[in-house]
Structures are given as structure tokens and as C-alpha cells.
Motif scaffolding. Structure first.
Motif, PDB file in Angstrom:
ATOM      1  N   VAL A  70       0.865  -1.171   0.000  1.00 63.30           N
ATOM      2  CA  VAL A  70       0.000   0.000   0.000  1.00 63.30           C
ATOM      3  C   VAL A  70       0.902   1.222   0.000  1.00 63.30           C
ATOM      4  CG1 VAL A  70      -1.818   1.251   1.219  1.00 63.30           C
ATOM      5  CG2 VAL A  70      -1.783  -1.245   1.262  1.00 63.30           C
ATOM      6  N   VAL A  71       0.646   2.138  -0.911  1.00 60.98           N
ATOM      7  CA  VAL A  71       1.463   3.344  -1.031  1.00 60.98           C
ATOM      8  C   VAL A  71       0.568   4.564  -1.173  1.00 60.98           C
ATOM      9  CG1 VAL A  71       3.408   2.131  -2.098  1.00 60.98           C
ATOM     10  CG2 VAL A  71       1.669   3.188  -3.542  1.00 60.98           C
ATOM     11  N   LEU A  93      -6.952  -7.816  -6.088  1.00 55.48           N
ATOM     12  CA  LEU A  93      -8.280  -7.683  -5.471  1.00 55.48           C
ATOM     13  C   LEU A  93      -8.456  -8.674  -4.325  1.00 55.48           C
ATOM     14  CD1 LEU A  93     -10.359  -7.142  -8.725  1.00 55.48           C
ATOM     15  CD2 LEU A  93      -9.870  -5.419  -6.953  1.00 55.48           C
ATOM     16  N   LYS A  94      -7.950  -9.892  -4.492  1.00 56.35           N
ATOM     17  CA  LYS A  94      -8.032 -10.890  -3.427  1.00 56.35           C
ATOM     18  C   LYS A  94      -7.238 -10.424  -2.206  1.00 56.35           C
ATOM     19  CE  LYS A  94      -6.876 -15.683  -2.394  1.00 56.35           C
ATOM     20  NZ  LYS A  94      -6.145 -16.866  -2.842  1.00 56.35           N
ATOM     21  N   TRP A  95      -6.033  -9.887  -2.423  1.00 60.44           N
ATOM     22  CA  TRP A  95      -5.186  -9.389  -1.337  1.00 60.44           C
ATOM     23  C   TRP A  95      -5.904  -8.257  -0.607  1.00 60.44           C
ATOM     24  CZ3 TRP A  95      -3.008  -4.916   0.356  1.00 60.44           C
ATOM     25  CH2 TRP A  95      -1.944  -5.008   1.245  1.00 60.44           C
ATOM     26  N   MET A  96      -6.506  -7.342  -1.371  1.00 61.76           N
ATOM     27  CA  MET A  96      -7.227  -6.224  -0.755  1.00 61.76           C
ATOM     28  C   MET A  96      -8.335  -6.731   0.161  1.00 61.76           C
ATOM     29  SD  MET A  96      -7.398  -3.664  -4.051  1.00 61.76           S
ATOM     30  CE  MET A  96      -8.641  -2.615  -3.351  1.00 61.76           C
ATOM     31  N   LYS A  97      -9.078  -7.715  -0.303  1.00 58.69           N
ATOM     32  CA  LYS A  97     -10.175  -8.260   0.495  1.00 58.69           C
ATOM     33  C   LYS A  97      -9.640  -8.915   1.768  1.00 58.69           C
ATOM     34  CE  LYS A  97     -14.276 -11.116   0.127  1.00 58.69           C
ATOM     35  NZ  LYS A  97     -15.119 -11.942  -0.735  1.00 58.69           N
ATOM     36  N   TYR A 121      -6.971  -8.256   3.437  1.00 55.19           N
ATOM     37  CA  TYR A 121      -6.397  -7.294   4.381  1.00 55.19           C
ATOM     38  C   TYR A 121      -7.332  -6.126   4.704  1.00 55.19           C
ATOM     39  CZ  TYR A 121      -2.067  -9.851   4.223  1.00 55.19           C
ATOM     40  OH  TYR A 121      -1.126 -10.836   4.338  1.00 55.19           O
ATOM     41  N   GLY A 122      -8.585  -6.208   4.262  1.00 58.25           N
ATOM     42  CA  GLY A 122      -9.586  -5.231   4.668  1.00 58.25           C
ATOM     43  C   GLY A 122      -9.572  -3.911   3.922  1.00 58.25           C
ATOM     44  N   ILE A 125       0.879  -1.630 -11.373  1.00 62.97           N
ATOM     45  CA  ILE A 125      -0.570  -1.448 -11.294  1.00 62.97           C
ATOM     46  C   ILE A 125      -0.901  -0.841  -9.938  1.00 62.97           C
ATOM     47  CG2 ILE A 125      -2.806  -2.629 -11.219  1.00 62.97           C
ATOM     48  CD1 ILE A 125      -1.495  -4.834 -12.984  1.00 62.97           C
ATOM     49  N   TYR A 126      -1.704   0.214  -9.935  1.00 63.68           N
ATOM     50  CA  TYR A 126      -2.125   0.894  -8.709  1.00 63.68           C
ATOM     51  C   TYR A 126      -3.653   0.919  -8.672  1.00 63.68           C
ATOM     52  CZ  TYR A 126       2.635   2.670  -8.263  1.00 63.68           C
ATOM     53  OH  TYR A 126       3.990   2.773  -8.124  1.00 63.68           O
ATOM     54  N   LEU A 127      -4.241   0.257  -7.671  1.00 62.20           N
ATOM     55  CA  LEU A 127      -5.693   0.284  -7.477  1.00 62.20           C
ATOM     56  C   LEU A 127      -6.000   1.200  -6.291  1.00 62.20           C
ATOM     57  CD1 LEU A 127      -6.633  -3.484  -7.959  1.00 62.20           C
ATOM     58  CD2 LEU A 127      -6.682  -1.621  -9.640  1.00 62.20           C
ATOM     59  N   PRO A 128      -6.847   2.225  -6.493  1.00 59.18           N
ATOM     60  CA  PRO A 128      -7.134   3.174  -5.413  1.00 59.18           C
ATOM     61  C   PRO A 128      -7.955   2.532  -4.299  1.00 59.18           C
ATOM     62  CG  PRO A 128      -8.571   3.573  -7.285  1.00 59.18           C
ATOM     63  CD  PRO A 128      -7.609   2.491  -7.707  1.00 59.18           C
ATOM     64  N   VAL A 129      -7.636   2.890  -3.066  1.00 65.14           N
ATOM     65  CA  VAL A 129      -8.364   2.348  -1.923  1.00 65.14           C
ATOM     66  C   VAL A 129      -9.003   3.467  -1.117  1.00 65.14           C
ATOM     67  CG1 VAL A 129      -7.053   0.199  -1.746  1.00 65.14           C
ATOM     68  CG2 VAL A 129      -6.239   2.226  -0.546  1.00 65.14           C
ATOM     69  N   LYS A 130     -10.107   3.115  -0.461  1.00 64.81           N
ATOM     70  CA  LYS A 130     -10.837   4.076   0.374  1.00 64.81           C
ATOM     71  C   LYS A 130     -10.191   4.263   1.727  1.00 64.81           C
ATOM     72  CE  LYS A 130     -15.409   3.535  -1.621  1.00 64.81           C
ATOM     73  NZ  LYS A 130     -16.819   3.220  -1.361  1.00 64.81           N
ATOM     74  N   GLN A 131      -9.590   3.218   2.251  1.00 63.59           N
ATOM     75  CA  GLN A 131      -8.983   3.323   3.576  1.00 63.59           C
ATOM     76  C   GLN A 131      -7.515   2.955   3.506  1.00 63.59           C
ATOM     77  OE1 GLN A 131     -11.551   0.339   5.415  1.00 63.59           O
ATOM     78  NE2 GLN A 131      -9.733  -0.829   5.881  1.00 63.59           N
ATOM     79  N   TYR A 132      -6.777   3.493   4.413  1.00 65.29           N
ATOM     80  CA  TYR A 132      -5.332   3.253   4.461  1.00 65.29           C
ATOM     81  C   TYR A 132      -4.990   2.744   5.845  1.00 65.29           C
ATOM     82  CZ  TYR A 132      -0.345   4.196   4.089  1.00 65.29           C
ATOM     83  OH  TYR A 132       1.013   4.096   4.060  1.00 65.29           O
TER      84      TYR A 132
END
Length: 155
Positions: free
Chosen positions: A5-6, A110-114, A116-117, A147-154
Motif C-alpha cells: 500500500v502506497v 483484489l483478493k489481497w485487498m479483500k 487485508y480489509g 498497477i495501482y488500485l485506489p483504496v478508500k482506507q489506508y
């Protein structure tokens, strides 16, 4: 695959836009060729040797841009667009492999994002960043880009 996450600072870009269906994505490589042929028209380019491909994906279609980073958005060449990508947090990884494997890289992200919340911010642009140093690999079909996918929370 190394996933992290960056936070990316605001980016100003100028380039070519395209909108179409997923079945029409075979036209996207020509956008890179077109922009590279017209890079000399883009004023205020940074010295960063990369191309940035922001995109919005929707259920049936998406909008894809091939751009170069600039210091300021002025004197936009005819047929191009310029805009600012706001400062944002992203989950990122490097795709290495054939074009047919790109979807799998996205699915792993996407799987990793899910796991790790992290929730993807569907209102923000996703990014593909193509370093100049990998241009020869990408041209040979052995893709190598970030590849950079934007996230709502950090976290």
C-alpha cells in the motif's frame, strides 16, 4: 507477487483518451504508439521517464488514458486531454508476464485487498505506470509495469 500500500502525490498529466467496451481493448496498444509519436507536442513534461495510463472501469465499458506527467497543464495539444490525479492511497504490484496474464494479476490484487480489509475506491482512477526502462520488454510482449488500485482506507 509483492503487494504493498502506497500513497501517491498529486500527478498532473497530458495525453490521449479512449473509451470503449472490453471487447475493443485490442486498440489500446496503438494509443501508446500515438502518444509516443506526439510527445514532442506536450509542453512542460517532467523529466520522469514513464508513461501513466489512468483508467475508469465500469461494468460494460471503460475509459483509458495514455499520458505523460507534466509540471503544469497548459497548451494542451489538439486531440489530447490534461487533468490532475489527486493525491491518493493505492494497493500496488508489478505485473510481469504475457498480456493474457494481466487479468490474473488484477485478481490477485483484489483478493489481497479483500484479505487485508481494503476497499477499492471505484470513484477514483486506477493507474498503470510504464517505466521507460521496461519499454523493450513491453514491446516484445513480456509486459512489465506497475498497477495501482485506489483504496478508500489506508492502514
Amino acid at each position: 507477487m509483492d503487494i504493498q500500500v502506497v500513497e501517491k502525490n498529486e500527478l498532473k498529466v497530458v495525453g490521449i483518451s479512449w473509451n470503449g467496451t472490453y471487447a475493443e481493448t485490442n486498440t489500446i496498444p496503438s494509443l501508446f504508439t500515438e502518444l509516443e509519436a506526439r510527445l514532442n507536442e506536450v509542453a512542460y513534461q517532467t523529466k520522469e521517464p514513464i508513461l501513466i495510463a489512468p483508467f475508469h472501469s465500469r461494468e460494460t465499458e471503460f475509459t483509458y488514458y495514455v499520458t505523460t506527467p507534466v509540471e503544469k497543464i497548459e497548451n494542451i495539444p489538439e486531440g489530447m486531454v490534461g487533468f490532475t490525479i489527486p493525491r491518493k492511497n493505492y494497493v500496488c504490484a508489478t505485473h510481469k508476464g504475457r498480456p493474457e496474464e494481466v487479468e490474473n494479476t488484477y485478481l490477485q490484487l483484489l483478493k489481497w485487498m479483500k484479505e487485508y480489509g481494503y476497499e477499492q475506491d471505484l470513484n477514483a482512477l486506477s493507474l498503470e505506470i510504464y517505466p521507460e526502462a521496461n519499454k523493450h520488454l513491453n514491446a516484445s510482449g513480456n509486459l512489465h509495469y506497475d498497477i495501482y488500485l485506489p483504496v478508500k482506507q489506508y492502514r
